[in-house]
Enzyme design. Structure first.
Site, PDB file in Angstrom:
ATOM      1  N   GLU A  59     -34.139 -13.995   7.663  1.00 19.94           N
ATOM      2  CA  GLU A  59     -33.938 -15.218   8.437  1.00 19.94           C
ATOM      3  C   GLU A  59     -33.103 -14.911   9.674  1.00 19.94           C
ATOM      4  OE1 GLU A  59     -34.510 -18.918   5.840  1.00 19.94           O
ATOM      5  OE2 GLU A  59     -32.410 -18.370   5.745  1.00 19.94           O
ATOM      6  N   GLY A 106     -36.435 -24.673   5.889  1.00 18.09           N
ATOM      7  CA  GLY A 106     -35.364 -25.670   5.936  1.00 18.09           C
ATOM      8  C   GLY A 106     -35.932 -27.032   6.323  1.00 18.09           C
ATOM      9  N   GLY A 107     -35.834 -27.353   7.619  1.00 17.33           N
ATOM     10  CA  GLY A 107     -36.209 -28.687   8.113  1.00 17.33           C
ATOM     11  C   GLY A 107     -37.561 -29.191   7.615  1.00 17.33           C
ATOM     12  N   ASN A 138     -35.401 -25.186   1.326  1.00 18.63           N
ATOM     13  CA  ASN A 138     -33.944 -25.291   1.272  1.00 18.63           C
ATOM     14  C   ASN A 138     -33.574 -26.634   1.876  1.00 18.63           C
ATOM     15  OD1 ASN A 138     -31.193 -25.066   1.549  1.00 18.63           O
ATOM     16  ND2 ASN A 138     -31.257 -23.446   3.107  1.00 18.63           N
ATOM     17  N   TRP A 139     -33.204 -27.575   1.016  1.00 20.43           N
ATOM     18  CA  TRP A 139     -32.937 -28.933   1.499  1.00 20.43           C
ATOM     19  C   TRP A 139     -31.560 -29.036   2.160  1.00 20.43           C
ATOM     20  CZ3 TRP A 139     -34.918 -32.423  -3.170  1.00 20.43           C
ATOM     21  CH2 TRP A 139     -36.307 -32.241  -3.306  1.00 20.43           C
ATOM     22  N   LYS A 140     -30.756 -28.003   2.043  1.00 19.68           N
ATOM     23  CA  LYS A 140     -29.391 -27.982   2.608  1.00 19.68           C
ATOM     24  C   LYS A 140     -28.631 -29.256   2.206  1.00 19.68           C
ATOM     25  CE  LYS A 140     -31.199 -25.289   6.395  1.00 19.68           C
ATOM     26  NZ  LYS A 140     -30.994 -24.733   7.706  1.00 19.68           N
ATOM     27  N   GLU A 143     -25.943 -19.827   6.922  1.00 18.98           N
ATOM     28  CA  GLU A 143     -24.924 -20.881   7.074  1.00 18.98           C
ATOM     29  C   GLU A 143     -23.725 -20.596   6.185  1.00 18.98           C
ATOM     30  OE1 GLU A 143     -27.715 -24.049   6.449  1.00 18.98           O
ATOM     31  OE2 GLU A 143     -28.629 -23.511   8.366  1.00 18.98           O
ATOM     32  N   GLY A 145     -33.236 -23.609  12.237  1.00 22.16           N
ATOM     33  CA  GLY A 145     -32.936 -24.970  12.667  1.00 22.16           C
ATOM     34  C   GLY A 145     -32.959 -25.161  14.174  1.00 22.16           C
ATOM     35  N   SER A 190     -37.363 -21.910  11.321  1.00 24.60           N
ATOM     36  CA  SER A 190     -38.244 -22.851  12.025  1.00 24.60           C
ATOM     37  C   SER A 190     -39.718 -22.699  11.648  1.00 24.60           C
ATOM     38  CB  SER A 190     -38.057 -22.727  13.547  1.00 24.60           C
ATOM     39  OG  SER A 190     -36.735 -23.079  13.898  1.00 24.60           O
ATOM     40  N   HIS A 205     -27.189 -17.179   2.467  1.00 24.11           N
ATOM     41  CA  HIS A 205     -27.814 -17.889   3.581  1.00 24.11           C
ATOM     42  C   HIS A 205     -26.906 -17.777   4.804  1.00 24.11           C
ATOM     43  CE1 HIS A 205     -29.313 -21.178   6.070  1.00 24.11           C
ATOM     44  NE2 HIS A 205     -30.449 -21.047   5.405  1.00 24.11           N
TER      45      HIS A 205
END
Ligand code: PEP
Length: 252
Positions: free
Chosen positions: A167, A234-235, A9-11, A97, A173, A213, A95
């Site tokens: 998640e 993500g990251g 997930n590149w957000k 967010e 993150g 993470s 998600h």
């Protein structure tokens, strides 16, 4: 046997050039990989270009969100058909967010889930508790509520086209990964819920990813848990070596 599935997930990260370089690197490094499904979900404005860069590769294309209506006066939104038109196979829905920053509800996620299924996109439906919910011992209640709300009315057959991502919000993150035991406990609860709401066959077939993470150095032990079937990353999905390092964790 569930086929592992690792999705990035590149957000709202990267610019066009770095997104393309990342996609090209992943396409190259995943050549010849077998026994795992891979996908990346770029920002919507880059989906078209990234789809072209990934064409013919082992990495599928996904989106980070979609709107439930087919078309019309919905300024700023993107439809299922538009994403299919660009070659998307998956869409991340619910998600944390989107739930907690953008205020998306289970009812809205449910409409999106039905729209995605009807239009041929495979939903990755996210569930997960906040830190204070975990500390109050409410984790499994939250997961159950989000599962029932987001997946209301989904048939047994449709459930076969859904991936669930657990998640925990406190692990996204933050660098604070859930321990393998904490993650496995919730994954097992989700598997049992699938059996309760559907049946054993569905429970055994649906893939449940862990997200929060995930990095190359913690992926192996998480992915080795019996009910963890992959990761939503993500990251660490923003760097070719890190994403491929997580994929390599499957075979260690
Ligand atoms: C995510 O965005 O779904 C996620 C799990 O992020 P991170 O890996 O950065 O915690």
């Amino acid at each position: 046997m569930r086929r592992p599935f690792i999705a990035g997930n590149w957000k709202m990260n990267l610019d066009r050039a770095s997104a393309l370089a990342l996609a090209e690197g992943l396409a190259k490094q995943s050549k010849g990989l077998d026994g795992v499904d891979l996908a990346v979900c770029p920002p919507s404005v880059y989906v078209d270009a990234i789809g072209r860069a990934l064409a013919g590769s082992n990495v599928a294309l996904g989106a980070q969100n979609v709107y439930h209506e087919a078309n019309g006066a919905y300024t700023g939104e993107v439809s299922v058909a538009m994403l299919r038109d660009l070659g998307c196979k998956y869409v991340i829905l619910g998600h944390s967010e989107r739930r907690h920053i953008l205020g998306e509800t289970d009812a809205e996620i449910n409409k999106k889930t039905h729209a995605a299924l009807a239009g041929g996109l495979l939903p990755i439906v996210c569930v997960g508790e906040l830190l204070d919910e975990r500390e109050a011992g409410q984790t499994l209640d939250v997961i159950r509520r989000q599962f029932d709300g987001s997946l209301a009315g989904v048939s047994e057959e449709q459930m076969g086209n859904i991936v669930i991502a657990y998640e925990p919000v406190w692990a996204i993150g933050t660098g604070k990964v859930a321990s393998p035991t904490q993650a496995e406990e919730v994954h097992l609860a989700l598997r049992n819920l699938l059996q309760e709401r559907y049946n054993k066959g569905v429970a055994e077939a649906v893939r449940i990813q862990y997200g929060g993470s995930v990095k190359p150095d913690n992926a192996t032990v998480l992915l080795a848990q019996p009910n963890i079937d992959g990761a939503l990353v993500g990251g660490a999905s923003l760097k070719v070596d890190q994403f491929m390092g997580i994929v390599a964790g499957l075979t260690k």
